[in-house]
Design a protein around this motif. Structure first.
Motif, mmCIF file in Angstrom:
data_model
loop_
_atom_site.group_PDB
_atom_site.id
_atom_site.type_symbol
_atom_site.label_atom_id
_atom_site.label_comp_id
_atom_site.label_asym_id
_atom_site.label_seq_id
_atom_site.Cartn_x
_atom_site.Cartn_y
_atom_site.Cartn_z
ATOM 1 N N ASP A 199 0.830 -1.215 0.000
ATOM 2 C CA ASP A 199 0.000 0.000 0.000
ATOM 3 C C ASP A 199 0.862 1.263 0.000
ATOM 4 O OD1 ASP A 199 -2.466 -1.367 0.044
ATOM 5 O OD2 ASP A 199 -2.167 -1.820 2.171
ATOM 6 N N TYR A 200 1.946 1.230 0.774
ATOM 7 C CA TYR A 200 2.808 2.414 0.894
ATOM 8 C C TYR A 200 4.265 2.028 0.668
ATOM 9 C CZ TYR A 200 -1.347 4.102 3.243
ATOM 10 O OH TYR A 200 -2.638 4.433 3.542
ATOM 11 N N ILE A 201 4.928 2.781 -0.190
ATOM 12 C CA ILE A 201 6.381 2.651 -0.327
ATOM 13 C C ILE A 201 6.993 3.941 0.205
ATOM 14 C CG2 ILE A 201 8.295 2.661 -1.979
ATOM 15 C CD1 ILE A 201 6.630 0.782 -3.731
ATOM 16 N N ILE A 202 7.914 3.799 1.123
ATOM 17 C CA ILE A 202 8.621 4.972 1.658
ATOM 18 C C ILE A 202 10.057 4.916 1.152
ATOM 19 C CG2 ILE A 202 9.440 6.119 3.753
ATOM 20 C CD1 ILE A 202 7.002 4.821 5.202
ATOM 21 N N VAL A 203 10.494 5.992 0.513
ATOM 22 C CA VAL A 203 11.861 6.044 -0.005
ATOM 23 C C VAL A 203 12.705 6.837 0.985
ATOM 24 C CG1 VAL A 203 13.342 6.606 -1.964
ATOM 25 C CG2 VAL A 203 10.900 6.101 -2.339
ATOM 26 N N GLY A 204 13.584 6.152 1.710
ATOM 27 C CA GLY A 204 14.478 6.832 2.641
ATOM 28 C C GLY A 204 14.322 6.337 4.067
ATOM 29 N N GLY A 205 15.443 5.943 4.652
ATOM 30 C CA GLY A 205 15.449 5.462 6.034
ATOM 31 C C GLY A 205 16.141 6.427 6.963
ATOM 32 N N GLY A 206 15.830 7.728 6.799
ATOM 33 C CA GLY A 206 16.215 8.723 7.802
ATOM 34 C C GLY A 206 15.101 8.762 8.838
ATOM 35 N N ILE A 207 15.145 9.784 9.697
ATOM 36 C CA ILE A 207 14.153 9.819 10.781
ATOM 37 C C ILE A 207 12.727 9.996 10.228
ATOM 38 C CG2 ILE A 207 14.287 12.310 11.339
ATOM 39 C CD1 ILE A 207 14.110 9.387 13.862
ATOM 40 N N SER A 259 -2.821 1.255 8.721
ATOM 41 C CA SER A 259 -3.254 1.933 7.493
ATOM 42 C C SER A 259 -3.067 1.069 6.254
ATOM 43 C CB SER A 259 -2.465 3.236 7.318
ATOM 44 O OG SER A 259 -2.739 4.105 8.376
ATOM 45 N N GLY A 260 -2.244 0.029 6.352
ATOM 46 C CA GLY A 260 -1.994 -0.829 5.193
ATOM 47 C C GLY A 260 -0.566 -1.341 5.222
ATOM 48 N N SER A 261 -0.194 -2.055 4.175
ATOM 49 C CA SER A 261 1.156 -2.626 4.144
ATOM 50 C C SER A 261 2.179 -1.552 3.768
ATOM 51 C CB SER A 261 1.210 -3.792 3.164
ATOM 52 O OG SER A 261 0.718 -3.384 1.904
ATOM 53 N N VAL A 262 3.351 -1.638 4.385
ATOM 54 C CA VAL A 262 4.380 -0.595 4.226
ATOM 55 C C VAL A 262 5.713 -1.248 3.869
ATOM 56 C CG1 VAL A 262 5.635 1.261 5.404
ATOM 57 C CG2 VAL A 262 3.272 0.758 6.067
ATOM 58 N N ILE A 263 6.372 -0.713 2.853
ATOM 59 C CA ILE A 263 7.766 -1.097 2.579
ATOM 60 C C ILE A 263 8.622 0.164 2.659
ATOM 61 C CG2 ILE A 263 9.407 -2.041 0.905
ATOM 62 C CD1 ILE A 263 7.240 -3.671 -0.332
ATOM 63 N N LEU A 264 9.664 0.113 3.468
ATOM 64 C CA LEU A 264 10.624 1.224 3.528
ATOM 65 C C LEU A 264 11.891 0.791 2.790
ATOM 66 C CD1 LEU A 264 11.555 3.501 6.492
ATOM 67 C CD2 LEU A 264 13.353 2.323 5.255
ATOM 68 N N LEU A 265 12.343 1.642 1.879
ATOM 69 C CA LEU A 265 13.530 1.343 1.076
ATOM 70 C C LEU A 265 14.637 2.331 1.423
ATOM 71 C CD1 LEU A 265 11.559 1.000 -2.272
ATOM 72 C CD2 LEU A 265 12.394 -0.884 -0.858
ATOM 73 N N GLU A 266 15.773 1.820 1.830
ATOM 74 C CA GLU A 266 16.911 2.679 2.198
ATOM 75 C C GLU A 266 18.128 2.215 1.405
ATOM 76 O OE1 GLU A 266 17.964 5.453 3.919
ATOM 77 O OE2 GLU A 266 19.912 4.788 3.162
ATOM 78 N N LYS A 267 18.724 3.148 0.669
ATOM 79 C CA LYS A 267 19.818 2.758 -0.233
ATOM 80 C C LYS A 267 21.116 2.417 0.495
ATOM 81 C CE LYS A 267 21.494 7.432 -1.078
ATOM 82 N NZ LYS A 267 22.637 7.293 -0.167
ATOM 83 N N SER A 268 21.359 3.025 1.661
ATOM 84 C CA SER A 268 22.644 2.828 2.345
ATOM 85 C C SER A 268 22.438 2.168 3.702
ATOM 86 C CB SER A 268 23.363 4.165 2.534
ATOM 87 O OG SER A 268 23.418 4.890 1.341
ATOM 88 N N PHE A 269 22.174 2.993 4.697
ATOM 89 C CA PHE A 269 21.911 2.481 6.052
ATOM 90 C C PHE A 269 21.058 3.520 6.769
ATOM 91 C CE2 PHE A 269 26.019 4.639 5.917
ATOM 92 C CZ PHE A 269 25.911 5.568 6.943
ATOM 93 N N PRO A 270 20.341 3.137 7.825
ATOM 94 C CA PRO A 270 19.502 4.111 8.524
ATOM 95 C C PRO A 270 20.341 5.275 9.048
ATOM 96 C CG PRO A 270 18.921 1.885 9.186
ATOM 97 C CD PRO A 270 20.172 1.764 8.358
ATOM 98 N N GLY A 271 19.905 6.471 8.743
ATOM 99 C CA GLY A 271 20.641 7.651 9.218
ATOM 100 C C GLY A 271 21.793 8.051 8.322
#
Ligand SMILES: Cc1cc2nc3c(=O)[nH]c(=O)nc-3n(C[C@H](O)[C@H](O)[C@H](O)COP(=O)(O)OP(=O)(O)OC[C@H]3O[C@@H](n4cnc5c(N)ncnc54)[C@H](O)[C@@H]3O)c2cc1C
Length: 392
Positions: A5-13, A27-39
């Motif tokens: 349902d939701y794609i989030i681009v970026g694993g910052g805060i 709210s629905g299914s969520v995928i968070l995509l982070e290219k490097s590492f959190p932060g």
């Protein structure tokens, strides 16, 4: 094609908080995509100061809600994010006094514990400090900070436990489109992911990424520097957080015992064309500029050892406030970026507002027009009290 349902681009805060809020609210299914590492962007180098001194009821309310949220994090999620409340003082001369008093009155009307101190009271607060007789300060004893890296990892872990799928080391390279409708994203391994909503929370990379979708928004990546000093052991310092409008700097105690110093004027920061390759070091000139300004206030720093510093990244907009809302001209895509050096403290409240608008259907606690990405074309920028936009 995989779907969520939701794609989030970026694993910052911001990405982390939105993943948590959307997952927890069902709210629905969520995928968070982070290219490097959190932060890996602004978040990991953030001062993570949590203050409520702002020029608008909207931002005061969001900072207030978020401060409370951070203060309860460990109890709620079981992870220590190093939440502390040293308190914060904003010092200014007579030139900014009226704005400062107005901001304090606004905060008090919203239940914030804060007051205006004169120079004598400031000297009581910081006996080793130098304050001119015409200076005053907004004192906010509730103000605090957290450890930014611990926090973003803890929030991502909480989001994962709430059901969000977290993919670290996955770069979004573009968008799947059908006319003006965004259907998903393309990834660096050539695969695609489908979604009803893509949220770009890519910090300093957000402007470039939107160009991939053919959209230009006023987002600029800047390179602020930060310096660190070891306070001399003999110094009797109160170890508070300060914003010093007179000398154009801010400083705060770090967990490690150092003092972190940064400048308030974002106009001195270089523009970064490629956030994947920027100078992460600090210049000696910057360190000495911080030392001499800080020593005007706390003379013992003239004799302190510098522990170096770092170059970091801000994402700024023309009015130093974020873009939060639908990307103009496209359906199915939101932008949540441009926090201009002061977003960490707002992020829990931002996430709740975004989830209300695109997920839960609850009333949003801020007027969506306030942060709307098209406000500059409507000639409706956000006005702030001080010459330094970072103060909001
Ligand atoms: C030195 C410094 C001090 C600060 N001090 C404070 C403070 O005291 N208080 C405060 O409230 N705020 C402060 N801020 C601001 C605050 O840290 C930022 O507003 C906040 O961290 C922004 O978070 P973000 O998630 O929007 O962006 P970021 O943290 O930059 O995260 C963006 C993420 O997106 C990822 N990404 C980018 N492109 C892609 C892609 N194509 N695919 C997948 N992933 C991608 C990046 O790797 C990155 O991890 C400070 C910032 C800095 C730099």
């Amino acid at each position: 094609m995989a779907h969520s349902d939701y794609i989030i681009v970026g694993g910052g805060i911001m990405g982390a908080m939105m993943a948590l809020e959307l997952a927890e609210s069902g709210s629905g299914s969520v995928i968070l995509l982070e290219k490097s590492f959190p932060g890996a962007g602004s978040t990991g180098k953030s001062g993570a100061i949590l203050r409520q001194h702002y020029s608008h009821k909207v931002t005061i309310g969001m900072a207030r809600e978020s401060l409370h949220w951070y203060s309860e994090f460990e109890q709620r999620y079981g992870t220590d994010i190093a939440f502390h409340r040293p308190g914060m003082a904003f010092i200014c001369t007579a030139a900014d006094r009226a704005n400062l008093v107005r901001n304090v009155e606004l905060q008090v009307s919203m239940g914030v514990e804060t007051s205006v101190l004169d120079a004598t009271q400031l000297r009581d607060l910081e006996p080793s400090g130098q304050f001119a007789d015409d200076e005053c300060a907004a004192w906010e004893p509730e103000a605090g900070n957290v450890h930014p890296v611990r926090t973003v990892y803890a929030v991502i872990e909480a989001a994962r436990r709430a059901g969000a799928e977290i993919r670290i080391g996955t770069r979004v390279t573009g968008f799947v489109r059908e006319g003006d409708r965004v259907l998903g994203v393309t990834l660096d391994d050539g695969s695609t992911l489908q979604s009803q909503m893509v949220i770009v929370a890519a910090g300093p990379w957000a402007g470039q990424l939107l160009e991939e979708a053919g959209v230009t928004l006023p987002l600029t990546a800047l390179r602020p520097e930060q310096s660190f000093f070891d306070p001399p052991a003999h110094a009797a310092e109160s170890r508070l957080i300060y914003g010093d409008l007179t000398n154009g700097l801010y400083w705060k105690p770090e967990l490690a015992g150092w003092t972190r110093v940064g400048l308030l004027d974002m106009n001195v920061d270089a523009v970064v064309d490629d956030p994947d390759h920027y100078d992460q070091g600090v210049s000696q000139k910057f360190i000495e500029s911080c030392r001499s300004r800080l020593s005007l206030r706390l003379p013992h720093y003239a004799q302190s050892a510098s522990w170096g510093g770092m170059g970091a990244l801000y994402t700024v907009t023309p009015d130093s406030h974020p873009l939060i809302g639908p990307v103009p001209g496209l359906e199915g895509m939101w932008i949540v970026s441009g926090f201009s050096g002061h977003g960490f403290k707002l992020s829990p409240s931002v996430a709740r507002g975004v989830a209300a608008q695109i997920g839960t259907g609850d009333p949003c606690h801020f007027d969506p027009a306030f942060f709307a990405p098209d406000r500059f074309t409507r000639n409706a920028p956000i006005e702030v009290a001080y010459g330094y936009g970072i103060l909001g």
